[in-house]
Design a protein around this motif. Sequence first.
Motif, PDB file in Angstrom:
ATOM      1  N   PHE A  61       0.812  -1.218   0.000  1.00 45.65           N
ATOM      2  CA  PHE A  61       0.000   0.000   0.000  1.00 45.65           C
ATOM      3  C   PHE A  61       0.843   1.264   0.000  1.00 45.65           C
ATOM      4  O   PHE A  61       0.349   2.343  -0.315  1.00 45.65           O
ATOM      5  CB  PHE A  61      -0.914   0.018   1.224  1.00 45.65           C
ATOM      6  CG  PHE A  61      -2.180  -0.763   1.043  1.00 45.65           C
ATOM      7  CD1 PHE A  61      -3.396  -0.118   0.851  1.00 45.65           C
ATOM      8  CD2 PHE A  61      -2.170  -2.151   1.062  1.00 45.65           C
ATOM      9  CE1 PHE A  61      -4.568  -0.833   0.686  1.00 45.65           C
ATOM     10  CE2 PHE A  61      -3.343  -2.879   0.899  1.00 45.65           C
ATOM     11  CZ  PHE A  61      -4.543  -2.210   0.703  1.00 45.65           C
ATOM     12  N   GLY A  62       2.109   1.154   0.375  1.00 45.93           N
ATOM     13  CA  GLY A  62       2.969   2.322   0.431  1.00 45.93           C
ATOM     14  C   GLY A  62       4.215   2.006   1.231  1.00 45.93           C
ATOM     15  O   GLY A  62       4.594   0.848   1.404  1.00 45.93           O
ATOM     16  N   PHE A  63       4.842   3.058   1.753  1.00 44.39           N
ATOM     17  CA  PHE A  63       6.062   2.866   2.527  1.00 44.39           C
ATOM     18  C   PHE A  63       6.283   4.092   3.410  1.00 44.39           C
ATOM     19  O   PHE A  63       5.594   5.108   3.293  1.00 44.39           O
ATOM     20  CB  PHE A  63       7.268   2.649   1.601  1.00 44.39           C
ATOM     21  CG  PHE A  63       7.558   3.816   0.686  1.00 44.39           C
ATOM     22  CD1 PHE A  63       8.472   4.802   1.038  1.00 44.39           C
ATOM     23  CD2 PHE A  63       6.921   3.912  -0.541  1.00 44.39           C
ATOM     24  CE1 PHE A  63       8.738   5.872   0.202  1.00 44.39           C
ATOM     25  CE2 PHE A  63       7.177   4.981  -1.394  1.00 44.39           C
ATOM     26  CZ  PHE A  63       8.087   5.968  -1.022  1.00 44.39           C
ATOM     27  N   GLY A  64       7.240   3.987   4.314  1.00 43.71           N
ATOM     28  CA  GLY A  64       7.582   5.103   5.175  1.00 43.71           C
ATOM     29  C   GLY A  64       8.697   5.927   4.566  1.00 43.71           C
ATOM     30  O   GLY A  64       9.606   5.390   3.928  1.00 43.71           O
ATOM     31  N   SER A  65       8.622   7.233   4.778  1.00 43.61           N
ATOM     32  CA  SER A  65       9.637   8.136   4.232  1.00 43.61           C
ATOM     33  C   SER A  65      10.015   9.154   5.304  1.00 43.61           C
ATOM     34  O   SER A  65       9.140   9.740   5.955  1.00 43.61           O
ATOM     35  CB  SER A  65       9.100   8.843   2.987  1.00 43.61           C
ATOM     36  OG  SER A  65      10.076   9.699   2.419  1.00 43.61           O
ATOM     37  N   PHE A  66      11.306   9.367   5.490  1.00 45.29           N
ATOM     38  CA  PHE A  66      11.754  10.354   6.471  1.00 45.29           C
ATOM     39  C   PHE A  66      11.381  11.759   6.010  1.00 45.29           C
ATOM     40  O   PHE A  66      11.399  12.077   4.818  1.00 45.29           O
ATOM     41  CB  PHE A  66      13.262  10.258   6.674  1.00 45.29           C
ATOM     42  CG  PHE A  66      13.687   9.072   7.483  1.00 45.29           C
ATOM     43  CD1 PHE A  66      13.367   8.981   8.837  1.00 45.29           C
ATOM     44  CD2 PHE A  66      14.407   8.043   6.908  1.00 45.29           C
ATOM     45  CE1 PHE A  66      13.758   7.892   9.590  1.00 45.29           C
ATOM     46  CE2 PHE A  66      14.806   6.955   7.645  1.00 45.29           C
ATOM     47  CZ  PHE A  66      14.476   6.865   8.997  1.00 45.29           C
ATOM     48  N   CYS A  67      11.052  12.594   6.986  1.00 46.70           N
ATOM     49  CA  CYS A  67      10.681  13.975   6.687  1.00 46.70           C
ATOM     50  C   CYS A  67      11.886  14.752   6.157  1.00 46.70           C
ATOM     51  O   CYS A  67      13.040  14.437   6.463  1.00 46.70           O
ATOM     52  CB  CYS A  67      10.149  14.664   7.947  1.00 46.70           C
ATOM     53  SG  CYS A  67       8.672  13.896   8.632  1.00 46.70           S
ATOM     54  N   THR A  68      11.594  15.774   5.369  1.00 42.76           N
ATOM     55  CA  THR A  68      12.648  16.636   4.847  1.00 42.76           C
ATOM     56  C   THR A  68      12.926  17.764   5.831  1.00 42.76           C
ATOM     57  O   THR A  68      12.187  17.981   6.784  1.00 42.76           O
ATOM     58  CB  THR A  68      12.249  17.213   3.480  1.00 42.76           C
ATOM     59  OG1 THR A  68      10.971  17.864   3.598  1.00 42.76           O
ATOM     60  CG2 THR A  68      12.130  16.111   2.449  1.00 42.76           C
ATOM     61  N   ALA A  69      14.009  18.509   5.569  1.00 38.69           N
ATOM     62  CA  ALA A  69      14.400  19.586   6.470  1.00 38.69           C
ATOM     63  C   ALA A  69      13.393  20.724   6.468  1.00 38.69           C
ATOM     64  O   ALA A  69      13.293  21.479   7.425  1.00 38.69           O
ATOM     65  CB  ALA A  69      15.787  20.099   6.081  1.00 38.69           C
ATOM     66  N   ALA A  70      12.622  20.857   5.382  1.00 42.15           N
ATOM     67  CA  ALA A  70      11.592  21.895   5.286  1.00 42.15           C
ATOM     68  C   ALA A  70      10.303  21.258   4.799  1.00 42.15           C
ATOM     69  O   ALA A  70      10.309  20.322   4.008  1.00 42.15           O
ATOM     70  CB  ALA A  70      12.031  22.999   4.332  1.00 42.15           C
TER      71      ALA A  70
END
Length: 284
Positions: free
Chosen positions: A171-180
């Motif tokens: 269904f999807g995946f996890g992604s780390f947040c960006t600096a902004a």
Amino acid sequence: MDNLKEECLRFILENAPDVLQSVTFNDLCLNCLAIITESDDLRHVPERKVYDAVIKWAEEECAERDIKDTAQNKRDVLGEALYNVRFAHIEEEFLFGKICSDKILNSDDIVDLINHRRNKIPLLSDKLNTRKRFGQDLHRIYRIGRVHNQRLEIPEDAGISFQSSADVHLFGFGSFCTAAEPSGVSVKVYEEHVCLLDTFKTLAESQPDSPHIGDVMFDKPIKIRAGKTYTVVELSNKPKAYLLKNGIPKATNKDVTIVFSNTSKGGYTNTNRGQIPYLIISLK
């Protein structure tokens, strides 16, 4: 005849992504629409897609009645079926963006949902359904070790390959947040060397148990077949602020084992470090 109806409904619920997007869905009567969308067994489809299908049906119904497809008219033709959409389980960005701009919900419903989502206050309206659908039995399959705050100056491709011991749906995946903010990623998913998906997605709001990670949810789940190699590749729209280290190469959940492996498309990401900390799958 009852058995035939049950078989038809079961087929529709199990193939909901295709059915909801089909032209013939708009030809259903209101009663059939209600039966399908009220079911807890509506499977493998994000709730926002249920909303899209219901609104599209209402627009077609307004055209059939030769009336303008205003928000009020769409509410009128749908009646109580509008509240078959589980608004409490729709991503905040879509809920307070697209749905609010559509003005399909009244102001009391919106305030109710804001208080419920932001302030953890129980919903006041009996119409707003908080129950999760059984078909959304999603699991995060983590390959994560430790999260490190390390800003990456230039966005670049990050990818990981994997195999499953059984047929599942991705269904999807996890992604780390960006600096902004806002955080978004270009996404490609491959089966062996064939690209199955090429799109751009905005990260969902991070949760308390994973404060630096947002879910990236596909519009339609991808069938993962046992023994085949799949690869998820992301390219962020801004520099990443976090990465993982000491990742694990294998994870098991309810007798399903996911084995991760390195890919030439992975950039600096591999089984030990980098991006894509988890996969979001359904075991059904």
